[in-house]
Design a protein around this motif. Structure first.
Motif, mmCIF file in Angstrom:
data_model
loop_
_atom_site.group_PDB
_atom_site.id
_atom_site.type_symbol
_atom_site.label_atom_id
_atom_site.label_comp_id
_atom_site.label_asym_id
_atom_site.label_seq_id
_atom_site.Cartn_x
_atom_site.Cartn_y
_atom_site.Cartn_z
ATOM 1 N N GLN A 119 1.446 6.863 -6.731
ATOM 2 C CA GLN A 119 0.467 7.920 -7.020
ATOM 3 C C GLN A 119 1.080 9.301 -6.814
ATOM 4 O O GLN A 119 0.833 10.223 -7.597
ATOM 5 C CB GLN A 119 -0.774 7.755 -6.139
ATOM 6 C CG GLN A 119 -1.636 6.587 -6.543
ATOM 7 C CD GLN A 119 -2.816 6.380 -5.598
ATOM 8 O OE1 GLN A 119 -2.779 6.763 -4.430
ATOM 9 N NE2 GLN A 119 -3.865 5.759 -6.116
ATOM 10 N N THR B 230 0.841 -1.197 0.000
ATOM 11 C CA THR B 230 0.000 0.000 0.000
ATOM 12 C C THR B 230 0.876 1.248 0.000
ATOM 13 O O THR B 230 0.597 2.220 -0.713
ATOM 14 C CB THR B 230 -0.955 0.007 1.210
ATOM 15 O OG1 THR B 230 -1.769 -1.156 1.151
ATOM 16 C CG2 THR B 230 -1.833 1.243 1.231
ATOM 17 N N ASP C 187 0.752 4.083 -2.892
ATOM 18 C CA ASP C 187 0.575 5.495 -2.573
ATOM 19 C C ASP C 187 1.754 6.335 -3.063
ATOM 20 O O ASP C 187 1.569 7.450 -3.561
ATOM 21 C CB ASP C 187 0.393 5.697 -1.068
ATOM 22 C CG ASP C 187 -0.921 5.146 -0.550
ATOM 23 O OD1 ASP C 187 -1.810 4.804 -1.369
ATOM 24 O OD2 ASP C 187 -1.061 5.031 0.687
#
Length: 131
Positions: free
Chosen positions: A24, A17, A21
């Motif tokens: 992104q 995760t 992130d």
């Protein structure tokens, strides 16, 4: 950084995760500054921070968690164009650390910044030679 490690414990936030992130964030930076923007993902040298040295055996767990998170940064640097993973300087002096024993001092930040610039310069030159 350390806040990401805390989120692992508090929220069960996984390394994958974190990587998603971070990817992104990289894409957001590129949307603002263009595809050619060079992005540096620095390793966090938590194993050198004075505060953690006295916390044996808990510090060993922290060091392993830091390795896992840094590994995610390293993977991203291999998957994304113009993204570089940079490890820290090999040597730190006592006065390279702030009083809290976690953050670099002014001298430590200067050393860290100079190291990052030199590493990115070397990486950039290596990239140009391969092109």
């Amino acid at each position: 950084g350390l806040n990401d490690y805390k989120r692992l414990l508090q929220e069960g936030r996984s390394p994958s995760t974190f990587k998603k992130d971070l990817r992104q964030l990289i894409h957001s930076v590129r949307n603002l500054f263009g595809e050619q923007a060079r992005i540096v993902l620095p390793a966090l040298p938590v194993e050198r921070a004075p505060l953690f040295r006295s916390l044996f055996p808990m510090n060993q767990i922290l060091y392993k968690v830091a390795e896992v998170w840094d590994h995610q940064k390293d993977l991203l640097s291999k998957e994304e164009k113009n993204v570089n993973f940079v490890t820290g300087p090999e040597h730190y002096a006592t006065d390279d650390w702030a009083v809290d024993g976690i953050h670099p001092s002014e001298k430590g930040y200067k050393k860290w910044g100079e190291h990052l610039v030199l590493r990115v310069f070397v990486i950039s030159n290596d990239d140009e030679m391969e092109a």
